[in-house]
Design an enzyme around this catalytic site. Structure first.
Site, PDB file in Angstrom:
ATOM      1  CG  ASP A 292      62.885  44.588  25.097  1.00  0.00           C
ATOM      2  OD1 ASP A 292      63.549  43.837  24.362  1.00  0.00           O
ATOM      3  OD2 ASP A 292      61.718  44.953  24.817  1.00  0.00           O
ATOM      4  CG  ASP A 435      53.379  37.201  21.471  1.00  0.00           C
ATOM      5  OD1 ASP A 435      53.188  38.147  22.254  1.00  0.00           O
ATOM      6  OD2 ASP A 435      54.509  36.841  21.107  1.00  0.00           O
ATOM      7  CG  ASP A 549      57.653  38.995  26.373  1.00  0.00           C
ATOM      8  OD1 ASP A 549      58.810  39.221  26.767  1.00  0.00           O
ATOM      9  OD2 ASP A 549      57.370  38.848  25.169  1.00  0.00           O
ATOM     10  NE  ARG A 609      61.771  40.320  27.387  1.00  0.00           N
ATOM     11  CZ  ARG A 609      61.470  41.188  26.423  1.00  0.00           C
ATOM     12  NH1 ARG A 609      61.429  40.779  25.154  1.00  0.00           N
ATOM     13  NH2 ARG A 609      61.169  42.436  26.708  1.00  0.00           N
ATOM     14  CG  ASP A 625      62.695  38.997  21.731  1.00  0.00           C
ATOM     15  OD1 ASP A 625      62.073  38.011  22.161  1.00  0.00           O
ATOM     16  OD2 ASP A 625      62.282  40.166  21.857  1.00  0.00           O
ATOM     17  CG  HIS A 683      58.396  32.536  20.364  1.00  0.00           C
ATOM     18  ND1 HIS A 683      57.101  32.734  19.937  1.00  0.00           N
ATOM     19  CD2 HIS A 683      58.798  33.719  20.930  1.00  0.00           C
ATOM     20  CE1 HIS A 683      56.728  33.964  20.225  1.00  0.00           C
ATOM     21  NE2 HIS A 683      57.743  34.584  20.820  1.00  0.00           N
TER      22      HIS A 683
END
Length: 961
Positions: A292, A435, A549, A609, A625, A683
């Site tokens: 991430d 979310d 996610d 993800r 992202d 998003h």
């Protein structure tokens, strides 16, 4: 709590991430590179690069003493040889023993021949001190590798001969007119993969092979020295490495190639850049370690959310691939022979003097398990690859529509208000997303009862209008003894254990203290799947779907924002062995849970993800992202294409950019591009301004609406493309070279791309609308502007200057595109709508296409419940015939009865050289004349048949004169 965490309280951790997000939105913060390792900071990567450098230096020394640079064998400095007389053929497998010249630990080499020409190379100790992790194949390969089709023993020819000071063993066989051979050299050991007597892929040609055998820890204080073999520290975290060094690396050379692609996920160039010795390349290898990465930077080989170790090499004559089946951390160096003085030192006697791409693959643990795929065509290559990992299955039809998401829609009323606004502005959409804030304190499988007091009623209202709901469910489970999910998982001992295996591993994520399920335990996997069933997930319905996610996994107080490598999994394996498949295993658990929650089973939709090879079986992914910038808009194309090259076809990028507030022009351009991603979702971050299409006002609203309507018009074509990829494995979003493999000018093209074989998209990714856009029309064919029907005779190059309302989308001559033109609120309401067929005539006056449809929900299509038509325009006749896959079954008859009134309501023919005056339809025994008009408002070459009234399920022909 990990005392080495930089976050001492939940409040501190969440404040940190909120603060950094706010800075990012202000354009102040870039990626914190210090949070992530470089190769130099990863001890095993550093050791293997140093080993490769030493081999190069030793070879240079040999050459400087008078040896020929055209070496009779690969790098003579390599310390590994195949032992004399160990090589023998066992059925479809060539077996040999490899020894290092000093440590003498025997390594077992297996070269396995598959029926389609693929060669599998497996290598590990003959008698390892303890077992190495070899379960990656169980989770990645088709049917756990049990259904791989091997070459028959009687089709393989085997011979050996002495060449100079070494012995060379050759295995050859023929498949569908292609001649394949493997040449295994004993001293030093190397393997050359040959096609039609030409070397295309070489293993250990440069002598970089290095295998760190398992060993007993020495009783010395020096074992944890600078090389980090038995313990390694990064920032405040220490990796205990209880098994010691167990990495391996080898060079793989693509002979005669200058372009390689794939190995996502990176924000790198489409044609992979050099990583050593090139000022225009990267200074680091490509890293595969799911992470991430907060506000990732562009044009970088840094690791991101997913990892697929599949690399494709292409030249005008062939396309080949390498699949490196390993889920541990992997680094890949890339150099080109023509630009690398060092790599040009190594040439195999008799091999081509053409350019080559040299790659160096390095993995931390597991076994060396590599597949070499010969192609030689693109379609051949993807048949070979999907024979290993399977293709992308048919998704739920609604999943191809428009998805509206942000972090977060505030409450139930907000969700329904957004839906109503979509209707008010005549914007179709299929899914609205929630979310993390919909939950009760980040406890997944629960609802915030204040903001979502009746989630079932909300879903029923959405469903009434044809819409679905997607909610996020992350892998971290809040440590809370009153939380039923945590309580059950803890009681059943399904959580990953700490290093000592005395307690659950505990880290920090959105809920604060959390635990993570151990998906190597099949019982834990099954338990997780059961949580998605309607009797367990209160407030869910069959119209609710899931977004996974943070499943790298992301851990706020972990090393590199992820989990510690030396934690223990089911079976005693360390996390380092399986990190890159962890997210896929969670994705699979979710997929299985949704698939089995109702009877008969229906196709799930799950977005993930994190991903690995094989993730395509379980749903879609996106590029993570991204930021609301023109650069990220442009980069999204190459990232989506790289995923498609690696078999992850159902992919997209956050339309508008996740971080930041896009200006209306950027947002508009993103919608115009986003409708051509296989997965189409808008998003936005929680701190961004609202940006639903109507917020920007006119003229932007109308332009974005038209883009979304274009997506819905094209849904029949999209669904047909997904059908194609489910059968062939071919990418949906394709780099230009895939369709035009001999056009070298397209090999590095990363703006223009193909959707299937028929549509070329050239997005506008520059804020300056006065700046001309260069378009290269390849192939000796007509190309048609999809919107104006203007034709361009290729090969040619043109410049276009377009305004904000215009897009550059071109259809290849010879294509037939099915659409549905009636505007509806959602795709579910289009199920029985009629079709329009667009026929774009080629230079020779022909066109072909397909139309596929099924119920879009169930697995009945596997029993024949579908309509698949081959469409052909030739000799001024348009005909529809069933595809070769059509088989009469009871399921098919039931489906045909449901679709018996669905018809073709219009045919548009573009590009005719002479006008038509008459059209007649033959359908069964009925022949009738139908209305035809030519010379429409768009182009004089346009002819339109209005309502031929032919049924999509029938055979028919329209004759023009």
């Amino acid at each position: 709590m990990n005392l080495k965490s930089p976050f001492r309280t939940r409040t501190t951790a969440l404040f940190y991430f909120a603060a950094t997000a706010s800075l990012c939105l202000q354009g102040v913060l870039a990626v914190k590179k210090e949070d992530f390792k470089t190769c130099e900071q990863a001890a095993f990567c550093r050791r293997h690069r140093a080993f490769a450098d030493a081999i190069v230096q030793a070879s240079q020394s040999t050459i400087s003493k008078g040896s020929s640079s055209n070496l009779a064998v690969p790098s003579s400095a390599s310390p590994y040889i195949i032992t004399s007389k160990s090589v023998h053929l066992e059925g479809h497998t060539l077996v040999a023993t490899i020894l290092h010249d000093t440590d003498k630990v025997p390594l077992k080499l297996e070269v396995i021949f598959l029926a389609d020409g693929t060669v599998r190379i497996r290598l590990q100790e003959e008698n390892p001190l303890i077992p190495r992790f070899d379960e990656t194949q169980k989770h990645v390969l088709r049917d756990e590798g049990n259904t791989l089709e091997y070459a028959s023993a009687d089709s393989i020819g085997y011979s050996s001969e002495t060449a100079g000071q070494s012995v060379v063993h050759t295995v050859c066989y023929t498949k569908e007119g292609n001649n394949f051979a493997v040449r295994l050299t004993e001293f030093p050991w190397s393997l050359a993969y040959m096609q039609d007597n030409k070397v295309v892929i070489e293993i250990n040609h440069n002598g970089f092979f290095n295998f760190e055998h398992l060993r007993t820890k020495p009783d010395t204080s020096e074992t944890n020295g600078v090389e980090g073999e038995w313990e390694e520290t990064f920032r405040s975290w220490t990796d205990s490495k209880p098994r010691g060094p167990e990495s391996f690396g080898v060079d793989i050379r693509f002979n005669g190639y200058d372009h390689v692609y794939g190995i996502p996920e990176h924000s790198a160039s489409l044609s992979l850049k050099n990583t050593r010795g090139d000022k225009d390349g990267y200074g680091e290898p490509y890293r595969l370690w799911n992470l991430d990465v907060f506000e990732y930077e562009l044009d970088s080989p840094m690791a991101l959310y997913g990892s697929i170790p599949f690399m494709v090499a292409h030249n005008p004559n062939s396309t080949v691939g390498v699949f490196w089946l390993n889920a541990a951390e992997t680094w890949v160096d890339v150099t080109r022979e023509k630009s690398s003085t060092l790599s040009s030192l190594f040439r195999l006697s008799g091999s081509s003097k053409e350019q080559a791409v040299n790659t160096h693959w390095i993995s931390e643990s597991g076994i060396m398990d590599v597949f070499l795929m010969p192609g030689p065509s693109v379609s051949d290559l993807y048949k070979q690859y999907t024979a290993l990992v399977e293709s992308t299955p048919l998704p739920r039809e609604f999943a191809l529509g428009y998805h509206q998401c942000r972090w977060n829609y505030i409450d139930q009323d907000d969700v329904l208000a957004v839906s109503d606004k979509m209707h008010e502005h005549n914007i179709p959409y299929d899914v609205i997303w929630l979310d993390i804030e919909y939950t009760d304190g980040k406890r997944y499988f629960t609802w915030d009862s204040n903001n979502f007091p009746d989630p079932v009623a909300m879903q029923k209202q959405l469903s009434h209008d044809g819409h679905k709901l997607v909610v996020v469910i992350d892998p971290h489970i809040k440590h809370d003894s009153a939380y039923y999910v945590w309580k059950e998982g803890n009681e059943k001992e399904y959580f990953i254990k700490n290093k000592a295996k005395t307690d659950n591993y505990q880290g920090w994520c959105w809920p604060g203290e959390s635990n993570w399920v151990d998906y190597l335990d099949s019982n834990a996997m099954e338990w997780t799947s059961g949580l998605y069933h309607l009797d367990k997930f209160n407030g869910s319905t069959t119209d609710l779907f899931v977004w996974n996610d943070m499943n790298e996994p992301s851990i706020f107080n972990g090393p590199e924002i992820t989990i510690e490598r030396d934690l223990k999994h089911y079976g005693g394996w360390e996390h380092r062995d399986l990190h890159n498949i962890y997210g896929m295993l969670y994705h699979k658990a979710t997929y299985n849970g949704l698939r089995t929650r109702e009877s008969p089973n229906k196709r799930p939709f799950v977005l993930s993800r994190a991903y690995f090879a094989g993730s395509q079986r379980y749903g879609a992914i996106w590029t993570g992202d991204n930021a609301a910038s023109w650069d990220h808009l442009h980069a999204s194309v190459r990232m989506v294409l790289s995923n498609n090259i690696a078999g992850m076809h159902f992919s997209g990028a956050d339309v508008g950019g996740f971080f930041g507030n896009p200006e209306p022009e950027l947002l508009t351009r993103w919608y115009q591009l986003g409708i051509w991603y296989p997965f189409f979702r808008a998003h936005a971050h929680i701190d961004t301004k609202r940006r639903e299409p109507w917020v920007a006002g006119e003229p932007y609203l109308s332009i974005m609406r038209e883009a979304i309507l274009e997506r819905y018009r094209m849904l029949p074509h999209w669904y047909t493309l997904f059908r194609e990829t489910s059968l062939t494995g071919m990418p949906i979003a394709r780099p230009m070279w895939m369709e035009f493999p001999k056009d070298t000018g397209l090999f590095a093209e990363e703006r223009a791309f193909m959707v299937g074989s028929s549509i070329m998209v050239v997005p506008s990714t520059d804020p300056d609308i006065s700046k001309p856009i260069d378009v290269a029309f390849p192939s000796k064919e007509n190309w048609y502007d999809m919107h104006t029907y203007t034709s361009y005779f290729a090969p040619t190059k043109r410049q276009f200057t377009i305004d904000l309302a215009q897009t550059l989308v071109f259809v290849r001559g010879g294509s037939i595109i099915p659409t549905r033109e009636r505007q509806r609120r959602a795709s579910a309401l289009m199920k029985y709508d009629p079709f329009t067929l667009y026929v774009y005539v080629s230079r020779d006056g022909t066109a072909t296409g397909k139309l596929y449809l099924d119920d879009g929900e169930t697995y009945d299509y596997e029993e024949g419940a579908f309509i698949e038509r081959e469409l052909l325009f030739v000799d001024s006749r348009l005909s529809s015939r069933p595809s070769a896959h059509t088989v009469e079954t009871s399921a098919q008859r039931i489906f045909l009865e449901k679709m018996k009134k669905v018809r073709v309501e219009r045919v548009v023919i573009v590009g005719l050289r002479s006008p038509l005056t008459r059209a007649t339809v033959t359908e069964g025994d009925v022949v009738r004349e139908i209305e035809l008009s030519c010379g429409g408002s768009k182009a004089s070459s346009e002819c339109v048949v209005r309502d031929p009234a032919v049924l999509v399920s029938n055979d028919w022909e329209i004759a023009f004169s």
